[in-house]
Design a protein around this motif. Structure first.
Motif: not given
Length: 424
Positions: A249-276
């Motif tokens: 369960d902890a591993w699975r939560r980390n997998n989803i956390d990684l998706l959220v953190r990585e996507t958030a960072a990549r969105i802001k790199k493309i367009n800092p004003r874009l909402s997530f």
């Protein structure tokens, strides 16, 4: 409205003009016409004005299984476009200011994606070009009407069946069958594989690069909702990548956390004003499971069952907004609207993350629902209650079909009581 698209006139102009080169078909023709008739100037002004602290008044437009749009697969491009514009016009009529448009319902695309096939919900045949660009048109036409357009993606759902052979031969899940897991009669990408995580991020972010969208929006599907007597088969991935975690369960939560953190960072790199933003099932954990949880007795808890630590994403400021689906009436014993709204307000307090409440308009007037949902004033009472809480900056209504049909006048009552003027 929080951190959503605070663009200046120059940035808006550049985005609007660049759209001429990115969208095809009818959308491109619309933009060319706008240049001729002067409506582009108005579109630029509305884009520049978006995000100046106004409350979010949203509607979801669900495309999976032709839930809201298009009304059926196989309509002509002109008919599809007319139906889409009707939904946008109805949003304006209801004095809403945002449309959450489902652009990637089942590992497919409602734009010309280099990563995934055209959605079957358009033509009835997966991979068939519909002859126009629905997402590009939705963005352009929403902005012309002063509406924000949030592109809604489902990260991991592949298909509403388990037969890989029914996917087009070039589908990534057929090219990489080891990425797919059948569960509960559906196919899902395996969130435990790093290559899957990178792929779904790339597929979604293609739309971010291509279009002047106002937000990236996810719904409540991470690991799938539990199905009795079935197991999600990620044994091999857990054996390969699960070292260092106390349990699966902890591993699975980390997998989803990684998706959220990585996507958030990549969105802001493309367009800092874009909402997530993310719209989860509204119960993080019941208080019986965790003292920090809500005073609810829900049968599903996102932390435990979907492996989505929605509370942490807000507390850590990973998102621009959270839109919990508080799809219950005031007084509902297991999950009371009047309990969950203040709980989310407290979670978000001081984080800079806005709370938009997901509202179950689809339940209003449904004879299968409890008595509270037969009262046209129930939803209006929701907005009255939510106004007490500073973190709550708006609402989103599920879904577009009901915004139009409004079986018992519940949406009209919301507009009359709370949306007296167009949001500006």
């Amino acid at each position: 409205m929080g951190r959503i698209t605070r663009r200046g006139f120059v940035a808006a102009t550049a985005g609007a003009l660049s759209g001429l080169a990115t969208a095809g078909g009818a959308a491109a023709a619309d933009r060319a016409g706008a240049l001729r008739d002067g409506t582009l100037e108005q579109a630029v002004r509305t884009v520049a004005a978006r995000g100046r602290g106004r409350d979010f008044r949203g509607v979801w437009v669900a495309t999976v299984a032709n839930r809201d749009w298009p009304s059926r697969a196989g309509l002509t491009a002109a008919a599809q476009r007319a139906e889409l514009l009707a939904h946008l016009d109805k949003a304006v009529e209801r004095r809403l200011n945002a449309v959450v448009f489902q652009a990637r319902p089942t590992a497919d695309a409602l734009w010309p994606s280099p990563y995934e096939p055209w959605s079957e919900w358009l033509t009835g045949v997966q991979g068939r070009d519909p002859g126009w660009d629905p997402l590009g048109t939705a963005v352009h036409e929403a902005h012309r009407r002063g509406l924000e357009l949030h592109a809604w993606f489902n990260p991991y759902r592949i298909a509403n069946h388990t037969d890989l052979s029914r996917l087009v031969p070039t589908h990534p899940a057929r090219v990489h069958p080891d990425w797919a897991v059948p569960y509960g009669g559906k196919l899902y990408y395996n969130p435990g594989l790093p290559e899957v995580r990178r792929f779904v991020e790339d597929a979604m972010l293609d739309a971010v690069r291509r279009y002047d969208i106002d937000g990236v929006h996810w719904d409540d599907y991470f690991y799938p909702y539990p199905v009795a007597d079935q197991s999600f088969d990620d044994d091999e991935a857990f054996e390969r990548y699960g070292d260092g975690f106390p349990d699966r369960d902890a591993w699975r939560r980390n997998n989803i956390d990684l998706l959220v953190r990585e996507t958030a960072a990549r969105i802001k790199k493309i367009n800092p004003r874009l909402s997530f933003g993310i719209s989860p099932f509204a119960v993080w954990r019941n208080a019986a499971s965790d003292e920090r949880g809500s005073a609810t007795t829900a049968g599903v808890q996102t932390y435990d069952d979907l492996h989505a630590d929605t509370r942490a994403w807000v507390r850590e400021g990973r998102l621009d907004y959270i839109c919990p689906q508080v799809y219950w009436n005031i007084g509902f014993a297991a999950a009371d609207y009047a309990v969950l709204v203040p709980w989310w307000d407290e979670v978000a307090r001081g984080t800079g993350v806005d709370v938009y409440i997901g509202e179950a308009l689809y339940k209003a007037g449904d004879p299968a629902q409890p008595a509270a949902w037969q009262d046209p004033a129930e939803l209006s009472r929701h907005l009255t209650l939510a106004r007490r809480y500073a973190s709550v900056r708006g609402h989103c209504f599920f879904a577009a079909k009901e915004v139009t049909e409004d079986r018992i006048g519940a949406m009209a009552r919301v507009v009359a009581d709370h949306y007296l003027r167009r949001a500006r």
